[in-house]
Design an enzyme around this catalytic site. Structure first.
Site, mmCIF file in Angstrom:
data_model
loop_
_atom_site.group_PDB
_atom_site.id
_atom_site.type_symbol
_atom_site.label_atom_id
_atom_site.label_comp_id
_atom_site.label_asym_id
_atom_site.label_seq_id
_atom_site.Cartn_x
_atom_site.Cartn_y
_atom_site.Cartn_z
ATOM 1 N N PRO A 189 1.110 -14.053 32.989
ATOM 2 C CA PRO A 189 -0.257 -14.070 33.519
ATOM 3 C C PRO A 189 -0.999 -12.734 33.454
ATOM 4 C CG PRO A 189 1.359 -14.350 35.289
ATOM 5 C CD PRO A 189 2.094 -14.459 34.006
ATOM 6 N N LYS A 249 -9.231 -8.673 21.956
ATOM 7 C CA LYS A 249 -9.253 -9.807 22.889
ATOM 8 C C LYS A 249 -10.261 -9.563 24.030
ATOM 9 C CE LYS A 249 -7.941 -13.323 25.431
ATOM 10 N NZ LYS A 249 -8.400 -14.663 25.142
HETATM 11 P P1 NAD Z 1 -0.057 -19.512 33.574
HETATM 12 O O1 NAD Z 1 -0.199 -18.888 34.897
HETATM 13 O O2 NAD Z 1 -0.278 -20.975 33.420
HETATM 14 O O3 NAD Z 1 1.401 -19.189 32.965
HETATM 15 C C1 NAD Z 1 2.100 -17.992 33.170
HETATM 16 C C2 NAD Z 1 3.549 -18.351 33.470
HETATM 17 O O4 NAD Z 1 4.294 -17.152 33.615
HETATM 18 C C3 NAD Z 1 3.726 -19.149 34.782
HETATM 19 O O5 NAD Z 1 4.431 -20.348 34.501
HETATM 20 C C4 NAD Z 1 4.517 -18.209 35.679
HETATM 21 O O6 NAD Z 1 5.411 -18.893 36.542
HETATM 22 C C5 NAD Z 1 5.237 -17.352 34.652
HETATM 23 N N1 NAD Z 1 5.679 -16.047 35.163
HETATM 24 C C6 NAD Z 1 5.014 -15.180 35.969
HETATM 25 N N2 NAD Z 1 5.755 -14.072 36.184
HETATM 26 C C7 NAD Z 1 6.912 -14.231 35.487
HETATM 27 C C8 NAD Z 1 8.078 -13.432 35.299
HETATM 28 N N3 NAD Z 1 8.207 -12.218 35.872
HETATM 29 N N4 NAD Z 1 9.095 -13.940 34.547
HETATM 30 C C9 NAD Z 1 8.986 -15.168 33.967
HETATM 31 N N5 NAD Z 1 7.908 -15.964 34.099
HETATM 32 C C10 NAD Z 1 6.881 -15.503 34.846
HETATM 33 O O7 NAD Z 1 -1.054 -18.695 32.601
HETATM 34 P P2 NAD Z 1 -1.550 -19.152 31.153
HETATM 35 O O8 NAD Z 1 -2.842 -19.873 31.286
HETATM 36 O O9 NAD Z 1 -0.413 -19.752 30.404
HETATM 37 O O10 NAD Z 1 -1.923 -17.726 30.556
HETATM 38 C C11 NAD Z 1 -0.929 -16.837 30.075
HETATM 39 C C12 NAD Z 1 -1.627 -15.639 29.428
HETATM 40 O O11 NAD Z 1 -2.467 -16.081 28.354
HETATM 41 C C13 NAD Z 1 -2.542 -14.871 30.399
HETATM 42 O O12 NAD Z 1 -2.378 -13.507 30.182
HETATM 43 C C14 NAD Z 1 -3.945 -15.367 30.042
HETATM 44 O O13 NAD Z 1 -4.942 -14.405 30.324
HETATM 45 C C15 NAD Z 1 -3.791 -15.616 28.544
HETATM 46 N N6 NAD Z 1 -4.712 -16.642 28.011
HETATM 47 C C16 NAD Z 1 -4.881 -17.828 28.691
HETATM 48 C C17 NAD Z 1 -5.746 -18.780 28.149
HETATM 49 C C18 NAD Z 1 -5.979 -20.098 28.857
HETATM 50 O O14 NAD Z 1 -6.908 -20.831 28.448
HETATM 51 N N7 NAD Z 1 -5.187 -20.463 29.845
HETATM 52 C C19 NAD Z 1 -6.424 -18.519 26.942
HETATM 53 C C20 NAD Z 1 -6.188 -17.317 26.276
HETATM 54 C C21 NAD Z 1 -5.322 -16.379 26.828
#
Ligand code: NAD
Length: 293
Positions: free
Chosen positions: A66, A170
């Protein structure tokens, strides 16, 4: 056959890992959420008990976390970098500050590890459809090595420059996205307040000089476009909390580079207001709510 380790199997990570599996690649994975791990095992991901276990006997390690704090936790606090085999290519896909990204890759190279930053654009839909855009920072050799893997999860792979450059690209992209989404929402509302049909107005602007990605692919006004969050109570998609995180990172980057970004600052203030209303878990096109009665 290649074996990939995947850390962070959330909204983006899970479908990205699934696309690797559907291409015949074995995926080992870890996430701090028990619920996510249960889902991962149902999706044929070999579930590990921690990040260190994921990094054993793999060719490539992908992280999709995240924020910078979680990335730092995994690589530094859990001592992953000190324990990883140098033959493994590390692809860090989370959106984090370019400074943190550069520091991490410097530490990796001091330990003879190969690491690139590869944040993405395209959202959950892009992750599901393997049509993401990857913005990559790192050496030409490592970017070329990563391409066959990235191409199984995305359609466009751009080499932005050295380590951290993927993150700069980004943040530039997401600041512009926030600016044109805010502008699109307030403009449609002004048209509606003056008696126009939001769908007709959107069609006119889409085909005129006001045309932009928000109008073409992600209309924020409810009911104008099917299958986008605005027509589904703004659920799913790219959360307001994540957009605000990116706008904060963009502002930090602007300050560090002495760049003037008045529109970026305004967009950040508008998303701050939206998050403060308790709407952090809605899609970012819900900025439209600010302009609806
Ligand atoms: P999310 O919160 O759905 O997923 C992140 C996952 O990481 C969660 O399942 C969480 O439990 C896990 N996590 C957190 N800390 C952890 C650790 N120490 N060890 C292992 N797992 C851990 O977020 P997302 O939407 O999948 O986004 C992920 C990244 O992608 C972010 O940086 C976001 O800014 C980027 N992003 C998201 C989108 C979108 O549309 N959701 C689009 C482009 C970029």
């Amino acid at each position: 056959m290649e074996k990939i380790g995947f850390i962070g199997l959330g909204n983006m990570g899970m479908p990205m890992a699934q696309n690797l599996i559907s291409n015949g690649i074995k995926v080992k994975g870890f996430d701090v959420s028990e619920e996510v791990l249960k889902q991962a095992s149902e999706n044929n991901i070999m579930v590990c008990s921690d990040a260190l276990q994921v990094s054993k006997e793999i060719d490539v390690l992908i992280t999709m976390l995240p924020n910078g704090e979680a990335v730092s936790n995994v690589f530094n606090s859990e001592s992953l970098l000190e324990n990883i085999d140098p033959s493994i290519l590390i692809i860090e896909c989370s959106t984090i500050s370019p400074k943190t990204s550069k520091e991490l890759s410097l530490k990796a190279s001091s330990l003879n590890l190969e690491m690139i930053d590869a944040p993405v654009s395209g959202g959950v839909k892009g992750a599901e459809e393997a049509s993401l855009t990857f913005m990559v920072g790192g050496s030409v050799e490592n970017v070329e090595k990563a391409k066959p893997i990235l191409s199984k999860m995305g359609k466009n792979i751009f080499h932005a420059g050295d380590s951290g450059s993927g993150q700069v690209a980004k943040l530039c992209n997401n600041m512009l996205l926030a600016i044109h989404m805010c502008g699109t929402a307030e403009t449609i509302a002004m048209g509606v307040n003056n008696g126009l049909d939001p769908a007709i107005l959107s069609e006119i602007m889409k085909n005129s000089s006001g045309g932009n990605w928000s109008l073409e692919k992600y209309n924020p006004f409810p009911g104008v476009m099917k299958e986008v969050p605005s027509s589904n109570d703004y659920s799913g998609g790219f959360l307001n909390s994540l957009m605000l995180k990116d706008l904060n990172l963009a502002e930090e980057l602007a300050t560090q580079s002495e760049s003037d970004t008045p529109m970026g600052k305004l967009a950040k203030a508008l998303y701050e207001e939206l998050n403060n209303q308790g709407l952090e878990s809605l899609d970012f096109s819900s900025i439209q709510k600010n302009y609806l009665d």
